[in-house]
Design a protein around this motif. Structure first.
Motif, short mmCIF file in Angstrom:
data_model
loop_
_atom_site.label_atom_id
_atom_site.label_comp_id
_atom_site.label_asym_id
_atom_site.label_seq_id
_atom_site.Cartn_x
_atom_site.Cartn_y
_atom_site.Cartn_z
N ASN A 14 37.53 72.70 75.72
CA ASN A 14 36.82 71.82 76.66
C ASN A 14 36.06 70.71 75.94
OD1 ASN A 14 36.35 71.15 79.40
ND2 ASN A 14 34.28 71.96 79.26
N TYR B 249 37.71 67.83 75.13
CA TYR B 249 38.57 66.67 75.28
C TYR B 249 37.88 65.53 76.03
CZ TYR B 249 39.50 68.31 80.10
OH TYR B 249 39.39 68.70 81.42
N SER B 250 38.35 64.32 75.77
CA SER B 250 37.91 63.15 76.52
C SER B 250 39.01 62.85 77.54
CB SER B 250 37.73 61.96 75.57
OG SER B 250 37.46 60.78 76.30
N GLY B 251 38.73 63.12 78.79
CA GLY B 251 39.77 62.97 79.79
C GLY B 251 39.22 62.88 81.19
N ALA B 252 40.12 62.65 82.12
CA ALA B 252 39.73 62.54 83.53
C ALA B 252 40.94 62.77 84.42
CB ALA B 252 39.16 61.15 83.80
N SER C 242 34.27 59.03 80.85
CA SER C 242 35.07 60.15 81.33
C SER C 242 34.83 60.33 82.81
CB SER C 242 34.69 61.45 80.61
OG SER C 242 35.58 61.72 79.57
N GLU D 98 35.88 63.40 86.14
CA GLU D 98 35.88 64.84 86.40
C GLU D 98 36.78 65.53 85.38
OE1 GLU D 98 37.18 67.97 89.90
OE2 GLU D 98 37.20 65.82 90.32
N LYS D 99 36.23 66.53 84.72
CA LYS D 99 36.92 67.21 83.62
C LYS D 99 37.05 68.69 83.93
CE LYS D 99 35.54 67.53 79.22
NZ LYS D 99 34.94 67.22 77.92
N LEU E 94 46.03 64.58 84.55
CA LEU E 94 44.90 64.63 83.64
C LEU E 94 45.21 63.72 82.47
CD1 LEU E 94 42.13 65.80 82.82
CD2 LEU E 94 43.38 67.65 81.66
N LEU F 163 44.23 61.98 78.96
CA LEU F 163 43.41 62.25 77.78
C LEU F 163 43.50 61.07 76.84
CD1 LEU F 163 43.97 65.19 78.89
CD2 LEU F 163 43.61 65.92 76.56
#
Length: 199
Positions: free
Chosen positions: A26, A28-31, A50, A52-53, A145, A147
């Motif tokens: 958890n 990671y840089s993502g959305a 970012s 919602e992850k 998702l 990243l």
């Protein structure tokens, strides 16, 4: 939540490994995104924002068929199996001819399970890859998702292959995860002869 990670992976490299590692930790840089906002989400991610992850509990890797510069699916899957021993809750599956379709079929076979379909981006040129989420339009249990790679960490399998093909043997080991020891790298049959000259 389970992450679906389809790709060619010819061959899987440090960037692929680090993406899966970041998902499971958890970090990671993502959305989450969809087909209508992929450009905006991609730009936000590359700009450092970012969204919602979701927490990822498992990653399923779908390795695509075909061959690139002599690298085939079986070789890529064997490398992923070595990587998986350092990653945790990872499953490696045959992505058949099209790993996106294989991931969609997998999700459709488990309609009560929530999935995210992972796409990594290194720059604006990769935004078009985010449109692949449309593959899952008939799988309502799948969200996209996106990243973003950290600056300077945008490894590409094509660069890895080119280093091998052009004889840049001193740089081959840079493409493997730092977690692998010498014996594990040497056990990779694909580059065995070339790698042994480097290490």
């Amino acid at each position: 939540m389970i992450a679906l990670y389809p790709g060619a992976f010819k061959p899987p490299h440090r960037g692929h490994f680090n993406l899966v590692k970041a998902l499971l930790s958890n970090t990671y840089s993502g959305a989450l995104y969809d087909k209508d906002n992929y450009k905006e989400k991609g730009a936000d991610l590359l700009g450092g924002s970012s969204g919602e992850k979701p927490k990822i509990d498992k990653v399923i890797i779908f390795v695509g068929g075909g061959e690139r510069n002599g690298i085939n699916k079986e070789e890529s899957m064997s490398i992923w199996k070595i990587y998986a021993s350092h990653l945790g809750n990872v499953e490696i599956l045959d992505g058949q001819k099209n790993p996106m379709f294989a991931a969609k079929d997998h999700a459709q076979a488990s309609p009560d399970t929530e999935f995210v379909a992972v796409t990594g981006i290194r720059g604006e040129k990769d935004f078009v890859d985010l449109r692949r989420v449309t593959t899952f339009k008939n799988a309502p249990n799948v969200k996209g998702l996106a990243l973003a790679s950290k600056p300077g960490s945008g490894f590409r399998a094509s660069d890895f292959r080119n280093k091998i093909l052009s004889g840049n043997l001193d740089q081959i080991t840079d493409y493997f995860p730092e977690e692998l020891d010498k014996e594990e790298i040497l056990s990779i049959k694909l580059w065995n002869n070339l790698i042994s000259e480097v290490i």
